[in-house]
Design a protein around this motif. Sequence first.
Motif, PDB file in Angstrom:
ATOM      1  N   ARG A 161     -49.906  63.161  20.010  1.00 34.26           N
ATOM      2  CA  ARG A 161     -49.285  61.846  20.150  1.00 34.26           C
ATOM      3  C   ARG A 161     -47.804  61.994  20.514  1.00 34.26           C
ATOM      4  O   ARG A 161     -47.306  61.321  21.422  1.00 34.26           O
ATOM      5  CB  ARG A 161     -49.433  61.074  18.841  1.00 34.26           C
ATOM      6  N   ILE A 201     -46.000  60.882  23.963  1.00 33.73           N
ATOM      7  CA  ILE A 201     -44.871  59.943  24.005  1.00 33.73           C
ATOM      8  C   ILE A 201     -43.713  60.562  24.785  1.00 33.73           C
ATOM      9  O   ILE A 201     -43.088  59.908  25.614  1.00 33.73           O
ATOM     10  CB  ILE A 201     -44.439  59.562  22.574  1.00 33.73           C
ATOM     11  N   GLN A 221     -43.891  62.834  27.145  1.00 32.00           N
ATOM     12  CA  GLN A 221     -44.197  62.904  28.562  1.00 32.00           C
ATOM     13  C   GLN A 221     -44.089  61.538  29.233  1.00 32.00           C
ATOM     14  O   GLN A 221     -43.794  61.410  30.394  1.00 32.00           O
ATOM     15  CB  GLN A 221     -45.580  63.514  28.775  1.00 32.00           C
ATOM     16  N   ASP A 222     -44.469  60.470  28.449  1.00 27.71           N
ATOM     17  CA  ASP A 222     -44.342  59.108  28.997  1.00 27.71           C
ATOM     18  C   ASP A 222     -42.877  58.764  29.225  1.00 27.71           C
ATOM     19  O   ASP A 222     -42.519  58.042  30.104  1.00 27.71           O
ATOM     20  CB  ASP A 222     -44.970  58.097  28.037  1.00 27.71           C
ATOM     21  N   ASP A 238     -53.358  53.803  17.749  1.00 28.69           N
ATOM     22  CA  ASP A 238     -53.020  53.586  19.165  1.00 28.69           C
ATOM     23  C   ASP A 238     -53.701  52.355  19.762  1.00 28.69           C
ATOM     24  O   ASP A 238     -53.708  52.204  20.982  1.00 28.69           O
ATOM     25  CB  ASP A 238     -53.418  54.826  19.975  1.00 28.69           C
ATOM     26  N   ARG A 255     -52.412  50.342  22.853  1.00 26.52           N
ATOM     27  CA  ARG A 255     -52.199  51.032  24.130  1.00 26.52           C
ATOM     28  C   ARG A 255     -53.417  51.828  24.578  1.00 26.52           C
ATOM     29  O   ARG A 255     -53.323  52.678  25.452  1.00 26.52           O
ATOM     30  CB  ARG A 255     -50.946  51.913  24.076  1.00 26.52           C
ATOM     31  N   TYR A 306     -57.306  62.446  25.136  1.00 30.44           N
ATOM     32  CA  TYR A 306     -56.329  61.527  24.550  1.00 30.44           C
ATOM     33  C   TYR A 306     -55.528  60.764  25.620  1.00 30.44           C
ATOM     34  O   TYR A 306     -55.474  59.538  25.608  1.00 30.44           O
ATOM     35  CB  TYR A 306     -55.396  62.295  23.614  1.00 30.44           C
ATOM     36  N   ARG A 307     -54.950  61.507  26.535  1.00 30.64           N
ATOM     37  CA  ARG A 307     -54.121  60.846  27.550  1.00 30.64           C
ATOM     38  C   ARG A 307     -54.968  59.960  28.464  1.00 30.64           C
ATOM     39  O   ARG A 307     -54.517  58.917  28.932  1.00 30.64           O
ATOM     40  CB  ARG A 307     -53.342  61.888  28.362  1.00 30.64           C
ATOM     41  N   LEU A 362     -55.486  56.471  27.045  1.00 30.69           N
ATOM     42  CA  LEU A 362     -54.345  55.557  26.957  1.00 30.69           C
ATOM     43  C   LEU A 362     -54.185  54.735  28.233  1.00 30.69           C
ATOM     44  O   LEU A 362     -54.527  55.186  29.325  1.00 30.69           O
ATOM     45  CB  LEU A 362     -53.062  56.362  26.705  1.00 30.69           C
TER      46      LEU A 362
END
Lengths: 68, 312
Positions: free
Chosen positions: A61, A65, A67-68, B230, B233, B297-298, B301
């Motif tokens: 997580r 975050i 990388q975003d 999460d 998002r 995971y990514r 999102l």
Amino acid sequence: MKKFVLVGALTLLVTPYLASAGEDHDKDDKKGHRHVNATEFVGAGLAAAAMIGVAGYIVLRRRGIRQD
Amino acid sequence: MRVSALFSAILGNLRVPPFPFWILLLALAAVVADQFAAPVLFSTAPLFAVLACLLLVVRHGYRPELQSANPSRLAGARVFLFLALHAVLVALVWILGDPALRASGSLTGAGWAFLFVKLCTLAPALLLLPWRDWRTLASLYTTELTAAGIVLVTFFPRRIVESLWPWYGQFLGRLVQLFSWPFVSGLGYVKALYPTLTGPSLDVTILLSCSGVNGIELFDALFALVVLCDWPRLNKRRTLIAYGIGVAAMIFGNVVRITSLVVLGNHGFADFVSRFHINAGWLFFAAIFLIFLSLTYRWMLIRIRLAPPSAA
């Protein structure tokens, strides 16, 4: 970083229970076979697995975050 | 003071949507009370389904559309009917007595019928609101209600696995034998309700607890944590797909786990395997979860596309 150290420390706390578990497992038999019948301290394994899962999620997580 | 106003006062600035919140909280409290009053009604499925819905609605937050939908007040008569129906349900279970106790948890027809009774503890909640308001709720919180439905039917699969065990146990045993065969010579298979793989130095009996249901439950709990943290998002469709993939990965991972026990146990690690296989199994399932999560995971999102910087 402090949180990861904390998770690592908690995992280490569980390790003695893991190591001491299963003293009375079945020691078979006439043929020299073993037979799986462990009576381990199951809760420790579950707790360790849950902590590892949660710690891994926190890492992913945070990395996401950043990388975003 | 109206009940909704009371909850709004308690929740203060949490920006929790009061309309569905107090309905779900009341439903959860009633299910808990039912299970305390008649312990034979105990089932995690309705409890966790309502709890999941409640938490996800809280995570979703307030919907401005709720204001325009103008939901009805929580009428005292409706609450009375709701409570009365719960009391009737508990009284019926008390009257049933021993037959209910025997049916609860069993895999017979009566057991499945009693499971339906346990799920019926959710039904009185429908009386709390007029049908029009339920439709509004369903349209505004579709994904949250869908997630709760998934929790209700799939989240605690122990009963499903137990009922499928006579077939699944054989399938699992044969699959492990197939995977272990190239690595262990002279591997035998004893067909039984709990099949045994006989090797040169270790026999492995596949019990119901080896079905992988523990791994699925661990996955469910950890995946629920991810979803809860999460939720706003997450791409909901992808999350649902990922859930299916994750459960399948756990089932396949369990086959790999038992195969590794058979192979290692017959190559000099019999003592280690018989001593540590349960705890090692938990860690193995945790590792599978982490691999799964790092890959998905990514992808789960929602991608936020930043607007290109405007020319000066």
